[in-house]
Design a protein around this motif. Structure first.
Motif, mmCIF file in Angstrom:
data_model
loop_
_atom_site.group_PDB
_atom_site.id
_atom_site.type_symbol
_atom_site.label_atom_id
_atom_site.label_comp_id
_atom_site.label_asym_id
_atom_site.label_seq_id
_atom_site.Cartn_x
_atom_site.Cartn_y
_atom_site.Cartn_z
ATOM 1 N N ALA A 249 -125.097 41.674 33.015
ATOM 2 C CA ALA A 249 -125.255 40.465 33.824
ATOM 3 C C ALA A 249 -125.477 40.801 35.293
ATOM 4 C CB ALA A 249 -124.019 39.578 33.674
ATOM 5 N N PHE A 250 -126.015 39.827 36.014
ATOM 6 C CA PHE A 250 -126.230 39.956 37.456
ATOM 7 C C PHE A 250 -124.976 39.496 38.184
ATOM 8 C CE2 PHE A 250 -127.557 38.325 41.586
ATOM 9 C CZ PHE A 250 -128.309 39.378 42.064
ATOM 10 N N LEU A 251 -124.391 40.394 38.987
ATOM 11 C CA LEU A 251 -123.193 40.049 39.746
ATOM 12 C C LEU A 251 -123.575 39.371 41.048
ATOM 13 C CD1 LEU A 251 -121.026 43.210 39.204
ATOM 14 C CD2 LEU A 251 -120.309 40.880 38.731
ATOM 15 N N PRO A 252 -122.962 38.214 41.372
ATOM 16 C CA PRO A 252 -123.301 37.500 42.604
ATOM 17 C C PRO A 252 -122.931 38.303 43.838
ATOM 18 C CG PRO A 252 -121.351 36.557 41.585
ATOM 19 C CD PRO A 252 -121.920 37.538 40.610
ATOM 20 N N LYS A 256 -126.983 45.553 46.166
ATOM 21 C CA LYS A 256 -127.788 46.538 45.453
ATOM 22 C C LYS A 256 -128.370 45.939 44.176
ATOM 23 C CE LYS A 256 -127.775 51.252 43.646
ATOM 24 N NZ LYS A 256 -128.506 50.902 42.455
ATOM 25 N N LEU A 257 -127.535 45.200 43.426
ATOM 26 C CA LEU A 257 -128.033 44.589 42.206
ATOM 27 C C LEU A 257 -129.091 43.549 42.519
ATOM 28 C CD1 LEU A 257 -124.818 44.177 40.021
ATOM 29 C CD2 LEU A 257 -126.647 45.854 39.800
ATOM 30 N N ALA A 258 -128.920 42.837 43.641
ATOM 31 C CA ALA A 258 -129.915 41.835 44.021
ATOM 32 C C ALA A 258 -131.252 42.511 44.345
ATOM 33 C CB ALA A 258 -129.426 41.042 45.228
ATOM 34 N N GLN A 259 -131.186 43.651 45.059
ATOM 35 C CA GLN A 259 -132.408 44.370 45.380
ATOM 36 C C GLN A 259 -133.078 44.908 44.113
ATOM 37 O OE1 GLN A 259 -130.826 47.282 48.073
ATOM 38 N NE2 GLN A 259 -131.064 45.960 49.874
ATOM 39 N N ASP A 260 -132.258 45.440 43.199
ATOM 40 C CA ASP A 260 -132.796 45.948 41.946
ATOM 41 C C ASP A 260 -133.474 44.840 41.152
ATOM 42 O OD1 ASP A 260 -130.084 48.307 41.303
ATOM 43 O OD2 ASP A 260 -131.845 48.401 42.607
ATOM 44 N N ALA A 261 -132.857 43.656 41.170
ATOM 45 C CA ALA A 261 -133.406 42.535 40.416
ATOM 46 C C ALA A 261 -134.752 42.110 40.978
ATOM 47 C CB ALA A 261 -132.435 41.359 40.440
ATOM 48 N N VAL A 262 -134.874 42.111 42.329
ATOM 49 C CA VAL A 262 -136.138 41.719 42.954
ATOM 50 C C VAL A 262 -137.234 42.716 42.601
ATOM 51 C CG1 VAL A 262 -137.322 41.451 45.154
ATOM 52 C CG2 VAL A 262 -135.054 40.453 44.830
ATOM 53 N N GLY A 267 -142.248 39.589 42.555
ATOM 54 C CA GLY A 267 -142.167 38.383 43.362
ATOM 55 C C GLY A 267 -142.123 38.737 44.825
ATOM 56 N N GLY A 268 -142.503 37.791 45.666
ATOM 57 C CA GLY A 268 -142.560 38.021 47.089
ATOM 58 C C GLY A 268 -141.333 37.542 47.818
ATOM 59 N N PHE A 269 -141.496 37.340 49.126
ATOM 60 C CA PHE A 269 -140.378 36.962 49.998
ATOM 61 C C PHE A 269 -139.732 35.647 49.561
ATOM 62 C CE2 PHE A 269 -138.958 34.477 53.661
ATOM 63 C CZ PHE A 269 -137.972 35.314 54.168
ATOM 64 N N LYS A 270 -140.539 34.637 49.279
ATOM 65 C CA LYS A 270 -139.994 33.326 48.935
ATOM 66 C C LYS A 270 -139.145 33.379 47.665
ATOM 67 C CE LYS A 270 -143.508 30.412 51.156
ATOM 68 N NZ LYS A 270 -144.527 29.362 50.937
ATOM 69 N N GLN A 271 -139.656 34.107 46.662
ATOM 70 C CA GLN A 271 -138.909 34.204 45.415
ATOM 71 C C GLN A 271 -137.578 34.937 45.617
ATOM 72 O OE1 GLN A 271 -142.069 34.873 45.854
ATOM 73 N NE2 GLN A 271 -143.355 34.200 44.116
ATOM 74 N N ALA A 272 -137.630 36.024 46.391
ATOM 75 C CA ALA A 272 -136.405 36.784 46.647
ATOM 76 C C ALA A 272 -135.405 35.953 47.436
ATOM 77 C CB ALA A 272 -136.748 38.066 47.405
ATOM 78 N N ALA A 274 -135.185 32.645 47.538
ATOM 79 C CA ALA A 274 -134.664 31.573 46.679
ATOM 80 C C ALA A 274 -133.605 32.108 45.726
ATOM 81 C CB ALA A 274 -135.806 30.924 45.897
ATOM 82 N N LYS A 275 -133.836 33.305 45.183
ATOM 83 C CA LYS A 275 -132.883 33.889 44.251
ATOM 84 C C LYS A 275 -131.575 34.225 44.951
ATOM 85 C CE LYS A 275 -132.328 37.502 40.795
ATOM 86 N NZ LYS A 275 -132.034 36.546 39.718
ATOM 87 N N THR A 276 -131.682 34.768 46.179
ATOM 88 C CA THR A 276 -130.478 35.120 46.934
ATOM 89 C C THR A 276 -129.654 33.884 47.267
ATOM 90 O OG1 THR A 276 -131.596 37.028 47.910
ATOM 91 C CG2 THR A 276 -129.623 36.231 49.030
ATOM 92 N N ILE A 277 -130.331 32.812 47.682
ATOM 93 C CA ILE A 277 -129.632 31.564 47.994
ATOM 94 C C ILE A 277 -128.958 30.999 46.749
ATOM 95 C CG2 ILE A 277 -129.978 29.156 48.679
ATOM 96 C CD1 ILE A 277 -132.163 30.140 50.586
ATOM 97 N N ALA A 278 -129.689 31.036 45.634
ATOM 98 C CA ALA A 278 -129.132 30.510 44.386
ATOM 99 C C ALA A 278 -127.889 31.288 43.963
ATOM 100 C CB ALA A 278 -130.186 30.547 43.281
ATOM 101 N N GLU A 279 -127.948 32.624 44.097
ATOM 102 C CA GLU A 279 -126.793 33.438 43.720
ATOM 103 C C GLU A 279 -125.609 33.175 44.641
ATOM 104 O OE1 GLU A 279 -126.236 35.114 41.180
ATOM 105 O OE2 GLU A 279 -128.222 35.082 40.286
ATOM 106 N N PHE A 280 -125.893 32.976 45.936
ATOM 107 C CA PHE A 280 -124.808 32.655 46.870
ATOM 108 C C PHE A 280 -124.159 31.327 46.504
ATOM 109 C CE2 PHE A 280 -123.552 30.056 50.504
ATOM 110 C CZ PHE A 280 -122.467 30.800 50.967
ATOM 111 N N GLU A 281 -124.991 30.305 46.250
ATOM 112 C CA GLU A 281 -124.460 28.987 45.898
ATOM 113 C C GLU A 281 -123.606 29.068 44.627
ATOM 114 O OE1 GLU A 281 -127.832 26.414 45.562
ATOM 115 O OE2 GLU A 281 -127.792 25.842 47.671
ATOM 116 N N ARG A 282 -124.109 29.765 43.630
ATOM 117 C CA ARG A 282 -123.391 29.870 42.353
ATOM 118 C C ARG A 282 -122.041 30.560 42.548
ATOM 119 N NH1 ARG A 282 -123.284 33.598 37.997
ATOM 120 N NH2 ARG A 282 -123.114 32.612 35.950
ATOM 121 N N ARG A 283 -122.053 31.667 43.302
ATOM 122 C CA ARG A 283 -120.795 32.378 43.536
ATOM 123 C C ARG A 283 -119.818 31.526 44.333
ATOM 124 N NH1 ARG A 283 -118.593 34.761 47.763
ATOM 125 N NH2 ARG A 283 -117.052 36.415 47.437
#
Length: 332
Positions: A249-252, A256-262, A267-272, A274-283
Motif C-alpha cells: 500500500a501507499f503510505l500517506p 519517498k513513496l510519493a516520489q516513487d509513485a509519481v 504524469g506531470g506536475f498537475k497530476q503529482a 493532485a495526488k499529494t494533496i489527496a494523500e494529505f487530505e486522506r491522512r
C-alpha cells in the motif's frame, strides 16, 4: 489471564520491554496509577495488564471514558444516586465505583472531568469513602483507581483546568506508554501480528496475504501520529481493499513513496500535485477520526472545520464505514 493479557503488550524494543517490566512491578503494589501517553499508544491495555497481573485479577475491571460522561451526571455515574435524587432518578443506582468493588476502576481521559467532578474524585481518593447523589449514608469501598490521559496535566494545572492536589493523588505510580515512532522495529512486529489476525479472521473468504518488503520498510519510516491504533486500522483497511496476495500500500505523507509513485505512474506536475494533496487530505481526515474515535462531529471540531465539509472528505476517501464501526464500538 494476566499472563495472556501481558502477551498482548506486543513489542521487543528496549523502550517497550522497560514498560512491560514497569507494569509487572506496579501490579504488585496496590496503589493509584496514572498512565500517560499519546492517543493510540495502548493506555487501556496497560491498565488492564496492571489489573490482571495484580491480586485483584479475579475481581471486576471497570473502564470509564470520562469524556463521554455528561457533566451533570458524572457524580451520579461514578458514585451512584438514590431514588428521587434528580428528575430522572426513578430508582436507586449503585454507581461505577460500587460495581468495581474489590477490583479496578479505570478512568480514561481523566483530564476531561469538570473541576466539580475533580473535587468529588479527590474526596474519594483521600479516604476511600463516598456518598451517593441524594443520599446521606457514607459508604466505604475497596477499589484500585487507574487514571489515564493523553493531555499534559502539568500544563492543565498551570492553566487551572486541572486540580494540582488531584494530580498529586493520581501520580502515586506514574506510567508512560511510549509513542510508536520511538519503538524501533516494534512497528513491523505489530504489523505482522495484525496481519496474521486478519488472515485467521477472514480464512476462507480471501486468500492468505503477506507484506511486500517495500511496505515493511515504509512502515518503519512513517511516524504514526495515531500510534498503534492508527497502524492497526491502516493494516485492516489495506487488507480489506487489496485484491492481491501481497500488500504493498501507499503510505500517506511518505515523501519517498510519493516520489516513487509519481515516477512509476508517470504524469506531470498537475497530476503529482493532485495526488499529494489527496494523500494529505486522506491522512489528515484519518488522523482526526482516529483521535476522535470515529466520531465525525468531534473530529470536525478538532480539525476546525464545518461538520458538513469534513463529512464530505470522510466519504470522499471512503472512511465513513470505519467511522461508523468505531462509533458503534465506543458508544454515543
Amino acid at each position: 489471564m494476566g499472563d495472556a493479557l501481558e502477551l498482548n503488550l506486543l513489542g521487543s524494543s528496549p523502550q517497550f520491554a522497560h514498560v512491560r517490566a514497569q507494569i509487572r512491578r506496579i501490579a504488585r503494589f496496590d496503589v493509584t496509577v496514572l498512565i500517560g501517553g499519546e492517543t493510540g499508544t495502548g493506555k487501556e491495555l496497560g491498565a488492564r495488564a496492571v489489573h490482571y497481573l495484580s491480586g485483584r485479577a479475579n475481581r471486576p475491571f471497570i473502564p470509564v471514558n470520562c469524556g463521554a460522561l455528561a457533566e451533570s451526571l458524572v457524580e451520579s455515574e461514578l458514585f451512584g444516586h438514590e431514588r428521587g435524587a434528580f428528575t430522572d432518578a426513578r430508582q436507586s443506582a449503585p454507581g461505577l465505583i460500587s460495581e468495581a468493588e474489590g477490583g479496578t476502576l479505570f478512568l480514561d481521559e481523566v483530564d476531561t472531568l469538570s473541576l466539580k467532578a475533580q473535587a468529588a474524585l479527590l474526596r474519594f481518593l483521600q479516604d476511600g469513602t463516598y456518598r451517593r447523589v441524594g443520599g446521606t449514608q457514607t459508604r466505604r469501598t475497596n477499589v484500585r483507581l487507574i487514571a489515564a490521559s493523553n493531555a499534559n496535566l502539568e500544563q492543565l494545572v498551570e492553566t487551572r483546568h486541572f486540580r494540582r492536589d488531584l494530580l498529586y493523588r493520581l501520580m502515586v505510580m506514574p506510567l508512560v506508554m511510549p509513542p510508536l515512532r520511538e519503538r524501533g522495529r516494534d512497528v513491523v512486529e505489530l504489523a505482522r501480528v495484525f496481519l496474521e489476525r486478519l488472515n485467521q479472521q477472514y480464512h476462507g473468504d480471501t486468500p492468505r496475504k503477506c507484506f511486500h518488503p517495500d511496505l515493511l520498510a515504509g512502515l518503519e519510516r512513517y511516524t504514526w501520529p495515531g500510534n498503534v491504533r492508527e497502524l492497526e486500522h491502516f493494516i485492516q483497511r489495506e487488507y480489506l481493499l487489496c485484491d492481491d496476495e501481497v500488500l504493498n500500500a501507499f503510505l500517506p505523507c511518505d515523501r519517498k513513496l510519493a516520489q516513487d509513485a509519481v515516477v512509476t505512474q508517470g504524469g506531470g506536475f498537475k497530476q503529482a500535485k493532485a495526488k499529494t494533496i489527496a494523500e494529505f487530505e486522506r491522512r489528515f481526515v484519518q488522523t482526526m477520526l482516529d483521535r476522535a474515535q470515529g466520531n465525525i462531529s468531534r473530529a470536525a471540531r478538532m480539525a476546525g472545520q464545518d461538520r458538513s465539509a469534513f463529512s464530505k472528505l470522510v466519504h470522499k476517501y471512503h472512511l465513513a464505514n470505519q467511522a461508523e464501526r468505531e462509533q458503534d464500538s465506543t458508544g454515543p
